[in-house]
Structure formats: structure tokens, C-alpha cells
Scaffold this motif. Structure first.
Motif, PDB file in Angstrom:
ATOM      1  N   LEU A  11       0.869  -1.170   0.000  1.00 59.06           N
ATOM      2  CA  LEU A  11       0.000   0.000   0.000  1.00 59.06           C
ATOM      3  C   LEU A  11       0.907   1.221   0.000  1.00 59.06           C
ATOM      4  O   LEU A  11       1.749   1.374   0.881  1.00 59.06           O
ATOM      5  N   VAL A  26      -4.038   6.336  -1.669  1.00 62.03           N
ATOM      6  CA  VAL A  26      -3.400   5.054  -1.395  1.00 62.03           C
ATOM      7  C   VAL A  26      -3.640   4.155  -2.602  1.00 62.03           C
ATOM      8  O   VAL A  26      -4.783   3.933  -3.011  1.00 62.03           O
ATOM      9  N   THR A  58       1.659   1.576   5.423  1.00 58.19           N
ATOM     10  CA  THR A  58       1.721   2.131   4.073  1.00 58.19           C
ATOM     11  C   THR A  58       3.094   2.761   3.947  1.00 58.19           C
ATOM     12  O   THR A  58       3.658   3.244   4.920  1.00 58.19           O
TER      13      THR A  58
END
Length: 182
Positions: A11, A26, A58
């Protein structure tokens, strides 16, 4: 039909300036959009990501060119620019059905929660549609801001009512403006 649910390997979080504030984007390793929200609603976006993908990190990165360019074109007035973006979201089948139905509301038009429930063939599921709408992880692309109350007024929006009003005005939609806070 909504895209198939899947679990991404990576991500990637990127940021983009816009007239309504910094946008958080994202994407996954295939450059499909997984989440899009506004900087001041980052905790909400992280909760939605955790629901869909578990507690994952992420990593910072650059927005895929096609995503950044589509957003820039949208804000410059090309209201159909976001319709071709690839997106994949995890959620229940019902949620993904609602999110997919949101993409059928043209820019400049609005639909009530009841109308959205009817559109997916579940006229009694108005509240469930509202909950799914509120859990939409890809704001703007699945344009939940185009869903309004039965009286034509603005109802909740994960990015805030003033931002919802700005987006609808940008698209030329008719709606009742919210009353200023007293």
C-alpha cells in the motif's frame, strides 16, 4: 459490477494538493486506487484501510501519473476525468455494490439515499446504503458526495459538509446549502 476484492502486497501513500485541501491517495503495487481521502480525515482513512486490509503499514511514494493527472483534470473542470481510474476496494459484497453504484451518478446530478437503494434493487435498504456510503474508502472516485437527503439538503460527508458543498457546486449540482453554524 464492482471490482473483485483482493489483498494487495503493498500500500503506497501519496499526497496531492487540491482546491479543497491536500488529498491522501493510497494505491497498490499495480497502481489501482485503494483509498482516497482528505488530509484532515487521515484517521478515518486509516480506520477504513484497517477494516479492509488489516493493520498494515503504508509506505510513502508518488501517486501514479494517471491518478494524479485525473484528479488535476477533475479540479480543472473535466468532471468525467475520474471515471476511468482503476480501483479495488475490500469490503462486503453489499458495500462494494453500493460503491460501484455511486460511480453511476453523473457529475452535476445528485441522488437520495432512497434513490441509491432503489438503484441497486434494494429499496428497503436505505439505512444500510447510508452506512455503506459512509464507509466508502475512495471519495471522489466513488462520488459519495453526490448523495443527498430526501429534502435536497446536504447530509453527512466523510470529508465535511463544506467540502461536499464545494464539490457539488464545482460540478454544477442543485442542492440546498447547509445553514451556517450559529
Amino acid at each position: 459490477m464492482p471490482p473483485e476484492a483482493s489483498f494487495p502486497r503493498d500500500l503506497i501513500l501519496s499526497r496531492l494538493a487540491s482546491p479543497v485541501g491536500e488529498i491522501l491517495i493510497v494505491t497498490d503495487e499495480g497502481e489501482a486506487l485503494r483509498a482516497l481521502d482528505f488530509h484532515d480525515y487521515a484517521p478515518r482513512m486509516r480506520r477504513l484501510l484497517a477494516r479492509g486490509y488489516g493493520e498494515r503499514e503504508t509506505r510513502e511514494g508518488t501517486a501514479p501519473r494517471q491518478v494524479a493527472e485525473a484528479l488535476e483534470r477533475y479540479f480543472a473542470g473535466d468532471l468525467a476525468a475520474l471515471s476511468g481510474l482503476a480501483w479495488r476496494t475490500n469490503g462486503t459484497d453489499f458495500q462494494r455494490e453500493v460503491w460501484s453504484a455511486l460511480t453511476t451518478i453523473p457529475a452535476g446530478e445528485t441522488l437520495t439515499y432512497k434513490g441509491l437503494a432503489q438503484r441497486i434493487g434494494r429499496p428497503a435498504a436505505v439505512r444500510a446504503v447510508g452506512l455503506a456510503n459512509g464507509a466508502n474508502p475512495i471519495a471522489l472516485v466513488a462520488p459519495c458526495h453526490r448523495v443527498i437527503g430526501a429534502d435536497g439538503g446536504l447530509t453527512g460527508y466523510g470529508g465535511g459538509l463544506s467540502r461536499k458543498a464545494w464539490l457539488l457546486a464545482h460540478e454544477g449540482a442543485q442542492f440546498k446549502a447547509p445553514h451556517p453554524a450559529r
